[in-house]
Design an enzyme around this catalytic site. Structure first.
Site, PDB file in Angstrom:
ATOM      1  N   LYS A 220      69.654 147.472  95.371  1.00 32.78           N
ATOM      2  CA  LYS A 220      69.563 148.866  94.930  1.00 32.78           C
ATOM      3  C   LYS A 220      68.360 149.588  95.527  1.00 32.78           C
ATOM      4  O   LYS A 220      68.415 150.790  95.759  1.00 32.78           O
ATOM      5  CB  LYS A 220      69.555 148.956  93.411  1.00 32.78           C
ATOM      6  CG  LYS A 220      68.384 148.300  92.710  1.00 32.78           C
ATOM      7  CD  LYS A 220      68.540 148.435  91.201  1.00 32.78           C
ATOM      8  CE  LYS A 220      67.353 147.816  90.463  1.00 32.78           C
ATOM      9  NZ  LYS A 220      67.260 146.357  90.648  1.00 32.78           N
TER      10      LYS A 220
ATOM     11  N   ARG B  13      64.713 135.910  85.870  1.00 38.00           N
ATOM     12  CA  ARG B  13      64.804 137.367  85.957  1.00 38.00           C
ATOM     13  C   ARG B  13      66.230 137.849  85.669  1.00 38.00           C
ATOM     14  O   ARG B  13      66.429 138.877  85.018  1.00 38.00           O
ATOM     15  CB  ARG B  13      64.372 137.849  87.348  1.00 38.00           C
ATOM     16  CG  ARG B  13      62.887 137.634  87.625  1.00 38.00           C
ATOM     17  CD  ARG B  13      62.535 138.002  89.048  1.00 38.00           C
ATOM     18  NE  ARG B  13      62.586 139.435  89.275  1.00 38.00           N
ATOM     19  CZ  ARG B  13      62.502 139.986  90.473  1.00 38.00           C
ATOM     20  NH1 ARG B  13      62.381 139.230  91.555  1.00 38.00           N
ATOM     21  NH2 ARG B  13      62.550 141.300  90.614  1.00 38.00           N
TER      22      ARG B  13
ATOM     23  N   ARG C 280      64.185 135.630 100.957  1.00 33.55           N
ATOM     24  CA  ARG C 280      63.257 136.710 101.278  1.00 33.55           C
ATOM     25  C   ARG C 280      61.867 136.161 101.590  1.00 33.55           C
ATOM     26  O   ARG C 280      61.426 135.173 101.003  1.00 33.55           O
ATOM     27  CB  ARG C 280      63.168 137.715 100.114  1.00 33.55           C
ATOM     28  CG  ARG C 280      64.476 138.426  99.861  1.00 33.55           C
ATOM     29  CD  ARG C 280      64.325 139.752  99.163  1.00 33.55           C
ATOM     30  NE  ARG C 280      63.684 139.708  97.864  1.00 33.55           N
ATOM     31  CZ  ARG C 280      63.782 140.676  96.961  1.00 33.55           C
ATOM     32  NH1 ARG C 280      64.515 141.736  97.215  1.00 33.55           N
ATOM     33  NH2 ARG C 280      63.157 140.583  95.809  1.00 33.55           N
TER      34      ARG C 280
ATOM     35  N   ARG D 155      57.461 134.825  97.869  1.00 32.90           N
ATOM     36  CA  ARG D 155      56.754 135.270  96.675  1.00 32.90           C
ATOM     37  C   ARG D 155      57.225 134.499  95.444  1.00 32.90           C
ATOM     38  O   ARG D 155      58.380 134.087  95.363  1.00 32.90           O
ATOM     39  CB  ARG D 155      56.966 136.774  96.448  1.00 32.90           C
ATOM     40  CG  ARG D 155      56.276 137.644  97.458  1.00 32.90           C
ATOM     41  CD  ARG D 155      56.213 139.097  97.012  1.00 32.90           C
ATOM     42  NE  ARG D 155      57.394 139.531  96.288  1.00 32.90           N
ATOM     43  CZ  ARG D 155      57.955 140.731  96.443  1.00 32.90           C
ATOM     44  NH1 ARG D 155      57.474 141.581  97.316  1.00 32.90           N
ATOM     45  NH2 ARG D 155      59.005 141.077  95.741  1.00 32.90           N
TER      46      ARG D 155
ATOM     47  N   ARG E 211      64.646 150.346  82.709  1.00 28.93           N
ATOM     48  CA  ARG E 211      65.092 148.965  82.671  1.00 28.93           C
ATOM     49  C   ARG E 211      65.636 148.570  81.305  1.00 28.93           C
ATOM     50  O   ARG E 211      66.284 147.536  81.167  1.00 28.93           O
ATOM     51  CB  ARG E 211      63.944 148.017  83.022  1.00 28.93           C
ATOM     52  CG  ARG E 211      63.519 148.035  84.490  1.00 28.93           C
ATOM     53  CD  ARG E 211      62.359 147.081  84.693  1.00 28.93           C
ATOM     54  NE  ARG E 211      61.861 147.095  86.070  1.00 28.93           N
ATOM     55  CZ  ARG E 211      62.227 146.236  87.010  1.00 28.93           C
ATOM     56  NH1 ARG E 211      63.109 145.309  86.740  1.00 28.93           N
ATOM     57  NH2 ARG E 211      61.702 146.301  88.219  1.00 28.93           N
TER      58      ARG E 211
END
Length: 214
Positions: free
Chosen positions: A13, A171, A127, A160, A88
């Site tokens: 997004k 998450r 990533r 990360r 959120r």
């Protein structure tokens, strides 16, 4: 045009929000960018936010609401904006709706980038980030020229903590519990639009353009 981007962490997004902002010349407002800037600068807000982010948890409402509302009152938001990473939670969404109501304004579209959890874990664990200049890469979809080295500043790239599989799963768990209800919230307001986020990046953007109107 006032747009809220919805979707799980890693759904893409943020990338789509930037493309929307570029096409319609409106600011891309990302809480993630704001938090990362504060973390890098070592501010008090940054330290508090990092403690939650590193554990795969959401930053509490009180650390985000005032910051976002202040941002929406700035001059460059006159013609609209793309909100990425906010709201959120339902309380955040209700606060945003309340503030906009007072201004006789409202969110025009809530765009949900829909991607299954399994796809997201695979995406995010690939990533890599440059902690020096902030550039991001993906070992499969957007690799650096030299493996493990940033193209921009030649610094070492890292995975990360919040992109590690175990943190991503946490998450996603938090997302489904706290954030996914926003889909129902904006659907009731009549502004929800969903796109298939598993498709090619440009195909996803094309679908969004069809929704927003070229």
């Amino acid at each position: 045009m006032k747009i809220v981007m919805l979707g799980a962490p890693g759904a893409g997004k943020g990338t789509q929000a930037k493309k929307i902002a570029d096409k319609w010349q409106i600011p891309h407002i990302s809480t993630g960018d704001i938090f990362r800037a504060n973390i890098k600068q070592g501010t008090e807000l940054g330290k508090k936010a990092k403690a939650f982010i590193d554990k795969g948890m959401l930053v509490p409402d009180e650390l985000t609401i005032e910051l976002i509302i202040d941002r929406l009152h700035q001059a460059d938001c006159t013609n609209g904006y793309v909100l990425d990473g906010y709201p959120r939670t339902i309380p955040q969404a209700e606060s945003l709706t309340e503030v906009l109501d007072k201004l006789d304004e409202a969110i025009d579209y809530a765009v949900n980038v829909d991607v299954p959890d399994e796809n997201i874990v695979n995406r995010m664990s690939g990533r890599r980030a440059c902690l020096n200049c902030g550039a991001t890469y993906h070992i499969k979809y957007a690799p650096p020229v030299n493996e493990g080295i940033c193209d921009r500043c030649q610094s070492e790239l890292v995975l990360r903590d919040d992109d590690k599989p175990e943190t991503v799963l946490k998450r996603l768990e938090v997302y489904h519990e706290q954030t996914q209800p926003l889909i129902d919230y904006y659907e009731k307001l009549g502004v929800l639009r969903s796109v298939d986020g598993t498709k090619d990046l440009e195909d996803v953007f094309s679908a969004i353009v069809d929704i927003l109107g070229a």
